[in-house]
Enzyme design. Structure first.
Site, mmCIF file in Angstrom:
data_model
loop_
_atom_site.group_PDB
_atom_site.id
_atom_site.type_symbol
_atom_site.label_atom_id
_atom_site.label_comp_id
_atom_site.label_asym_id
_atom_site.label_seq_id
_atom_site.Cartn_x
_atom_site.Cartn_y
_atom_site.Cartn_z
ATOM 1 N N SER A 66 0.799 -1.231 0.000
ATOM 2 C CA SER A 66 0.000 0.000 0.000
ATOM 3 C C SER A 66 0.831 1.280 0.000
ATOM 4 O O SER A 66 0.314 2.345 -0.307
ATOM 5 C CB SER A 66 -0.960 0.023 1.196
ATOM 6 O OG SER A 66 -0.269 0.253 2.402
ATOM 7 N N LYS A 103 0.692 4.404 6.896
ATOM 8 C CA LYS A 103 0.090 5.261 5.864
ATOM 9 C C LYS A 103 0.595 6.685 6.055
ATOM 10 O O LYS A 103 1.117 7.054 7.094
ATOM 11 C CB LYS A 103 -1.442 5.279 5.969
ATOM 12 C CG LYS A 103 -2.117 3.932 5.804
ATOM 13 C CD LYS A 103 -2.129 3.463 4.374
ATOM 14 C CE LYS A 103 -2.910 2.187 4.192
ATOM 15 N NZ LYS A 103 -2.186 0.980 4.584
#
Length: 145
Positions: A66, A103
């Site tokens: 990701s 993230k």
């Protein structure tokens, strides 16, 4: 190893006295070879270079894709400092609804999002209903080549 989740495996740093490696402070050419210079005997400790706050620093291994757009690839080793203040655009390790994730933080107008760096993954809007904690800020990435 101190903890393992589906996406990250955490390690606590261990300082080993006298474990500094030899360091050649001459600059290594990535273009044409440069003439050999006298190599002076310097030592470099990655603990000194990468760990600013020993008591609040941890390592975690990335699992997943990701964050590939930010240069965080599967199996990279993250250096995470829990003493740093989270802010917009920092890459953070977060605990979200029972799982750890890494993230990019996006903060605007009293709202927060977790932004992946891969278009195949959704942006996560953090709401009061989420069980959410910013665990630490990523300061360095160690890669194998």
């Amino acid at each position: 190893m101190i903890n393992k989740s589906e996406t990250l495996t955490f390690f606590s740093p261990e300082t080993i006295e006298g474990a500094a490696a030899q360091f050649f402070d001459t600059g290594i050419s990535a273009g044409f070879p440069s003439p050999a210079e006298d190599f002076s005997d310097h030592h470099l400790s990655l603990d000194v270079e990468l760990v600013k706050n020993k008591e609040t620093t941890f390592y975690a291994r990335v699992s997943g894709q990701s964050m590939i757009g930010a240069g965080l690839d599967d199996n990279d080793l993250l250096v995470i400092d829990r003493s740093l203040e989270p802010s917009n655009n920092k890459i953070a390790v977060c605990f979200l609804n029972g799982e750890f994730t890494v993230k990019r933080l996006r903060v605007s107008d009293n709202q927060m999002w977790l932004q992946p760096e891969n278009p195949d993954y959704p942006i996560i809007n953090i709401t009061p209903e989420n069980d959410f904690l910013i665990w630490g800020i990523v300061t360095n990435v160690i890669k194998k080549v």
